[in-house]
Design a protein around this motif. Structure first.
Motif, PDB file in Angstrom:
ATOM      1  N   ASP A  43       0.862  -1.175   0.000  1.00  0.00           N
ATOM      2  CA  ASP A  43       0.000   0.000   0.000  1.00  0.00           C
ATOM      3  C   ASP A  43       0.899   1.225   0.000  1.00  0.00           C
ATOM      4  O   ASP A  43       1.596   1.493   0.970  1.00  0.00           O
ATOM      5  CB  ASP A  43      -0.914  -0.007   1.222  1.00  0.00           C
ATOM      6  N   THR A  44       0.898   1.950  -1.099  1.00  0.00           N
ATOM      7  CA  THR A  44       1.806   3.082  -1.228  1.00  0.00           C
ATOM      8  C   THR A  44       1.246   4.349  -0.616  1.00  0.00           C
ATOM      9  O   THR A  44       1.983   5.312  -0.426  1.00  0.00           O
ATOM     10  CB  THR A  44       2.135   3.336  -2.708  1.00  0.00           C
ATOM     11  N   THR A  45      -0.034   4.369  -0.293  1.00  0.00           N
ATOM     12  CA  THR A  45      -0.609   5.575   0.308  1.00  0.00           C
ATOM     13  C   THR A  45      -0.471   5.494   1.815  1.00  0.00           C
ATOM     14  O   THR A  45      -0.712   4.457   2.426  1.00  0.00           O
ATOM     15  CB  THR A  45      -2.088   5.730  -0.069  1.00  0.00           C
ATOM     16  N   MET A  46      -0.059   6.584   2.396  1.00  0.00           N
ATOM     17  CA  MET A  46       0.102   6.637   3.837  1.00  0.00           C
ATOM     18  C   MET A  46      -1.008   7.494   4.428  1.00  0.00           C
ATOM     19  O   MET A  46      -1.288   8.590   3.926  1.00  0.00           O
ATOM     20  CB  MET A  46       1.462   7.232   4.205  1.00  0.00           C
ATOM     21  N   THR A  47      -1.629   6.999   5.463  1.00  0.00           N
ATOM     22  CA  THR A  47      -2.685   7.751   6.109  1.00  0.00           C
ATOM     23  C   THR A  47      -2.065   8.855   6.954  1.00  0.00           C
ATOM     24  O   THR A  47      -1.170   8.595   7.757  1.00  0.00           O
ATOM     25  CB  THR A  47      -3.531   6.832   7.002  1.00  0.00           C
ATOM     26  N   VAL A  48      -2.560  10.061   6.785  1.00  0.00           N
ATOM     27  CA  VAL A  48      -2.056  11.208   7.528  1.00  0.00           C
ATOM     28  C   VAL A  48      -3.189  11.729   8.395  1.00  0.00           C
ATOM     29  O   VAL A  48      -4.294  11.970   7.919  1.00  0.00           O
ATOM     30  CB  VAL A  48      -1.556  12.322   6.580  1.00  0.00           C
ATOM     31  N   VAL A  49      -2.906  11.894   9.670  1.00  0.00           N
ATOM     32  CA  VAL A  49      -3.896  12.402  10.605  1.00  0.00           C
ATOM     33  C   VAL A  49      -3.431  13.775  11.065  1.00  0.00           C
ATOM     34  O   VAL A  49      -2.318  13.925  11.574  1.00  0.00           O
ATOM     35  CB  VAL A  49      -4.058  11.462  11.818  1.00  0.00           C
ATOM     36  N   THR A  50      -4.276  14.761  10.910  1.00  0.00           N
ATOM     37  CA  THR A  50      -3.958  16.112  11.344  1.00  0.00           C
ATOM     38  C   THR A  50      -4.846  16.463  12.524  1.00  0.00           C
ATOM     39  O   THR A  50      -6.082  16.356  12.440  1.00  0.00           O
ATOM     40  CB  THR A  50      -4.205  17.121  10.205  1.00  0.00           C
ATOM     41  N   ILE A  51      -4.224  16.865  13.606  1.00  0.00           N
ATOM     42  CA  ILE A  51      -4.962  17.225  14.812  1.00  0.00           C
ATOM     43  C   ILE A  51      -4.855  18.730  14.978  1.00  0.00           C
ATOM     44  O   ILE A  51      -3.759  19.282  15.048  1.00  0.00           O
ATOM     45  CB  ILE A  51      -4.395  16.502  16.042  1.00  0.00           C
ATOM     46  N   THR A  52      -6.006  19.363  15.032  1.00  0.00           N
ATOM     47  CA  THR A  52      -6.007  20.805  15.227  1.00  0.00           C
ATOM     48  C   THR A  52      -6.615  21.107  16.582  1.00  0.00           C
ATOM     49  O   THR A  52      -7.584  20.490  17.005  1.00  0.00           O
ATOM     50  CB  THR A  52      -6.826  21.504  14.131  1.00  0.00           C
ATOM     51  N   GLY A  53      -6.020  22.024  17.267  1.00  0.00           N
ATOM     52  CA  GLY A  53      -6.517  22.427  18.574  1.00  0.00           C
ATOM     53  C   GLY A  53      -5.560  23.416  19.188  1.00  0.00           C
ATOM     54  O   GLY A  53      -4.418  23.568  18.756  1.00  0.00           O
TER      55      GLY A  53
END
Length: 69
Positions: free
Chosen positions: A46-56
């Protein structure tokens, strides 16, 4: 050496040896169960990497101190 004084130690030693002998013979006759190693599978590339952005907002020093109490 007075055997009467040491009869308890002689009895315990003889009992331990007898128990060890019986256990050895009892476990020696059982078959060893072989377990096949689990099959190793390759994960799909799986070449796509999951990116999680946390805003606060960040806590101020006063807010951190209030939480610690």
């Amino acid at each position: 050496m007075n055997i009467a004084k040491n009869m308890e130690a002689i009895f315990l030693t003889a009992t331990a040896i007898a128990l060890a002998s019986v256990t050895t013979f009892a476990t020696a006759s059982t078959a060893v169960k072989r377990i096949d190693p689990p099959a190793v599978t390759q994960a799909a590339a799986d070449t796509t990497m999951t990116v999680v952005t946390i805003t606060g907002k960040r806590l101020t020093a006063a807010e951190k101190a209030a939480l610690g109490d």
